[in-house]
Enzyme design. Structure first.
Site, PDB file in Angstrom:
ATOM      1  N   HIS A 160     -38.417   0.507 -14.433  1.00 47.05           N
ATOM      2  CA  HIS A 160     -36.997   0.853 -14.288  1.00 47.05           C
ATOM      3  C   HIS A 160     -36.195  -0.330 -13.758  1.00 47.05           C
ATOM      4  O   HIS A 160     -36.748  -1.282 -13.221  1.00 47.05           O
ATOM      5  CB  HIS A 160     -36.831   2.048 -13.354  1.00 47.05           C
ATOM      6  N   GLN A 210     -31.872  -1.412 -12.347  1.00 48.16           N
ATOM      7  CA  GLN A 210     -30.689  -0.860 -11.687  1.00 48.16           C
ATOM      8  C   GLN A 210     -29.415  -1.521 -12.208  1.00 48.16           C
ATOM      9  O   GLN A 210     -29.451  -2.619 -12.747  1.00 48.16           O
ATOM     10  CB  GLN A 210     -30.788  -1.096 -10.185  1.00 48.16           C
ATOM     11  N   HIS A 254     -42.918   2.900 -11.732  1.00 45.54           N
ATOM     12  CA  HIS A 254     -42.367   3.373 -13.020  1.00 45.54           C
ATOM     13  C   HIS A 254     -41.374   2.316 -13.542  1.00 45.54           C
ATOM     14  O   HIS A 254     -40.518   1.857 -12.800  1.00 45.54           O
ATOM     15  CB  HIS A 254     -41.650   4.713 -12.816  1.00 45.54           C
ATOM     16  N   ASN A 284     -27.795   6.559  -8.683  1.00 42.82           N
ATOM     17  CA  ASN A 284     -28.787   6.480  -7.609  1.00 42.82           C
ATOM     18  C   ASN A 284     -28.505   7.518  -6.523  1.00 42.82           C
ATOM     19  O   ASN A 284     -27.374   7.627  -6.040  1.00 42.82           O
ATOM     20  CB  ASN A 284     -28.759   5.066  -7.005  1.00 42.82           C
ATOM     21  N   LYS A 338     -44.512 -17.845  -2.705  1.00 40.17           N
ATOM     22  CA  LYS A 338     -43.670 -18.853  -2.062  1.00 40.17           C
ATOM     23  C   LYS A 338     -42.823 -18.179  -0.988  1.00 40.17           C
ATOM     24  O   LYS A 338     -42.267 -17.106  -1.210  1.00 40.17           O
ATOM     25  CB  LYS A 338     -42.751 -19.478  -3.109  1.00 40.17           C
ATOM     26  N   HIS A 381     -44.967   6.367 -17.398  1.00 39.91           N
ATOM     27  CA  HIS A 381     -45.085   5.837 -16.044  1.00 39.91           C
ATOM     28  C   HIS A 381     -45.958   4.568 -15.981  1.00 39.91           C
ATOM     29  O   HIS A 381     -45.826   3.757 -15.067  1.00 39.91           O
ATOM     30  CB  HIS A 381     -45.695   6.926 -15.149  1.00 39.91           C
ATOM     31  N   LYS A 426     -50.172 -32.823  -4.290  1.00 40.95           N
ATOM     32  CA  LYS A 426     -51.440 -33.558  -4.204  1.00 40.95           C
ATOM     33  C   LYS A 426     -52.205 -33.238  -2.930  1.00 40.95           C
ATOM     34  O   LYS A 426     -53.359 -33.579  -2.793  1.00 40.95           O
ATOM     35  CB  LYS A 426     -51.165 -35.069  -4.285  1.00 40.95           C
ATOM     36  N   SER A 472     -40.382   0.135  -4.641  1.00 42.29           N
ATOM     37  CA  SER A 472     -41.156   1.271  -4.124  1.00 42.29           C
ATOM     38  C   SER A 472     -41.792   2.110  -5.224  1.00 42.29           C
ATOM     39  O   SER A 472     -42.680   2.900  -4.957  1.00 42.29           O
ATOM     40  CB  SER A 472     -40.251   2.141  -3.259  1.00 42.29           C
ATOM     41  N   ASN A 510     -36.077  -5.113 -10.186  1.00 43.94           N
ATOM     42  CA  ASN A 510     -36.877  -5.572  -9.064  1.00 43.94           C
ATOM     43  C   ASN A 510     -38.264  -5.030  -9.322  1.00 43.94           C
ATOM     44  O   ASN A 510     -38.453  -3.826  -9.314  1.00 43.94           O
ATOM     45  CB  ASN A 510     -36.295  -4.947  -7.786  1.00 43.94           C
ATOM     46  N   CYS A 538     -40.222  10.040 -13.628  1.00 47.08           N
ATOM     47  CA  CYS A 538     -40.931  10.636 -14.765  1.00 47.08           C
ATOM     48  C   CYS A 538     -40.152  11.852 -15.304  1.00 47.08           C
ATOM     49  O   CYS A 538     -39.483  12.556 -14.544  1.00 47.08           O
ATOM     50  CB  CYS A 538     -42.337  11.066 -14.350  1.00 47.08           C
ATOM     51  N   CYS A 555     -43.519  11.160  -9.080  1.00 46.01           N
ATOM     52  CA  CYS A 555     -42.567  10.079  -9.377  1.00 46.01           C
ATOM     53  C   CYS A 555     -41.182  10.650  -9.692  1.00 46.01           C
ATOM     54  O   CYS A 555     -41.046  11.546 -10.527  1.00 46.01           O
ATOM     55  CB  CYS A 555     -43.080   9.278 -10.567  1.00 46.01           C
ATOM     56  N   GLU A 563     -35.812 -24.112   4.287  1.00 41.79           N
ATOM     57  CA  GLU A 563     -35.083 -23.423   3.220  1.00 41.79           C
ATOM     58  C   GLU A 563     -34.039 -22.452   3.763  1.00 41.79           C
ATOM     59  O   GLU A 563     -32.993 -22.267   3.169  1.00 41.79           O
ATOM     60  CB  GLU A 563     -36.068 -22.693   2.331  1.00 41.79           C
TER      61      GLU A 563
HETATM   62 ZN   LIG Z   1     -42.937   7.792 -13.257  1.00 37.16          ZN
END
Ligand SMILES: [Zn+2]
Ligand SMILES: [Zn+2]
Length: 354
Positions: free
Chosen positions: A173, A175, A171, A82, A318, A120, A35, A168, A160, A60, A57, A324
């Site tokens: 994706h 993990q 594209h 990775n 946020k 992409h 409020k 970063s 992410n 790609c 990329c 927190e």
């Molecule tokens: Zn790409």
């Protein structure tokens, strides 16, 4: 049974703490704070017009990656280890304990990257349900392959998304990180679900979903095999969970039909997210499932968490700071009002609605 102590106590009006039954954590909810006058900026971001192919990329098709290898000209999704993995398969064994004060253990595992599409320019909600189903099938295949290594205890699938989350590459994706120990969130959820199952003989999330289907206040979406809801204990403004109606411990246990249904749920929920502020909505999302090579976990119930940081516009997020960081998480808008907002939005993406 509802155990309401005081007639005057209203979750929509009064500050209170809520219990996260999945982790055993608490969160502070302060509904009266919504409020207070808001003086932040509200802005629209320019439309994101990425090309379908980006020569720079590393995800790609046909492009060169950091380790010099060339991506195949893949048609659906594509997975590889990775090039900058946080967990490596050949870390030496080690266990250090100095007077119980300085403790460390070697961490071993693997980090895989999954491109969701050769295109992409797309994101999950812009893929077809069939295309998302292929990503789900690939996740299942990866889980089966990775868990064949008996030293692996947990496999975390996550995405992410968005620069605001530190991602970063736009594209589409995700993990997969797998490791030789059970990470903290899974450790807590294993204890809570195990305790509940021992006491009640049912999975905690089966009973929780039944209660939410009855109350309907925090429901966002429902299809034949899954529900999406804002959990009662949500921390992030528009945090949600997707929970399977049938209790399974891990993703590969889903039938073909259930995987399609999961794809449908993923498409609609992420479309709603994009429709909220008319942007490609950033979040961290991930699938939680039982540890592997770790005995029976009859109480474990497959689910997926979405933790999006945006609060009231495309740029106002946020922050998890102050109280927190030092005490426990806090939120202003209630889980119920966030669910109401998400429910009111179309499950058809604004780019596909035209
Ligand atoms: Zn790409
Ligand atoms: Zn979880």
């Amino acid at each position: 049974m509802i155990n309401a102590m005081q007639a005057n106590f209203d979750l929509k009006e009064h500050s209170h703490t809520r219990f996260n039954v999945l982790t055993g954590d608490w969160i502070l909810v302060s509904p009266h704070r919504t409020k207070r006058p808001w003086q932040g900026k509200v802005e629209e971001l320019p439309e994101d017009n990425r090309p379908a192919y980006d020569p720079s990329c590393y995800l790609c098709p046909g492009n060169k990656r950091a380790d010099g290898s060339i991506n195949p000209n893949y048609a659906d999704s594509f997975v590889f280890t990775n090039d900058f993995a946080s967990l490596l398969p050949d870390a030496p064994d080690g266990d250090i304990n100095i007077d119980g004060l300085i403790k460390a253990k070697s961490a071993r595992g693997t980090c895989r990257v999954i491109s969701f599409s050769p295109d992409h320019s797309v994101t999950l909600p812009l893929l077809s349900v069939k295309e998302i189903k292929k990503v789900i099938d690939l996740w299942c295949e990866e889980i089966q392959n990775i868990s064949a290594d008996p030293s692996i205890r947990y496999i975390q699938i996550f995405e992410n998304k968005g620069e605001i989350m530190g991602c970063s590459n736009p594209h589409p994706h995700g993990q997969i990180w797998a490791q030789n120990s059970v990470p903290l969130e899974i450790f807590k959820e294993t204890i809570q679900q195990g305790k509940y199952f021992k006491e009640k003989g049912n999975s905690l999330l089966s009973d929780y979903v039944q209660l939410e289907l009855k109350q309907k206040e925090r429901l966002v979406l429902e299809n034949e095999h899954f529900v999406a809801l804002v959990p009662f204990w949500a921390v992030w403004p528009y945090e949600t969970m997707i929970i399977s109606k049938r209790q399974v411990q891990s993703l590969p246990q889903l039938t073909n039909e259930e995987r399609l249904s999961f794809g449908d749920m993923l498409k609609k929920l992420t479309a709603k997210y994009d429709n909220l502020f008319h942007i490609s909505f950033p979040y961290s999302a991930g699938i939680h499932q039982a540890p592997v090579n770790d005995g029976e976990h009859p109480g474990w119930h497959l689910h997926m968490h979405f933790y999006p940081p945006l609060l009231r516009s495309a740029t106002v997020k946020k922050f998890m700071v102050g109280y927190e960081m030092l005490a426990n998480p806090q939120r202003d808008i209630t889980a119920e009002s966030a669910a109401e907002k998400l429910r009111s939005l179309s499950g058809i993406h604004y780019k596909e609605a035209k």
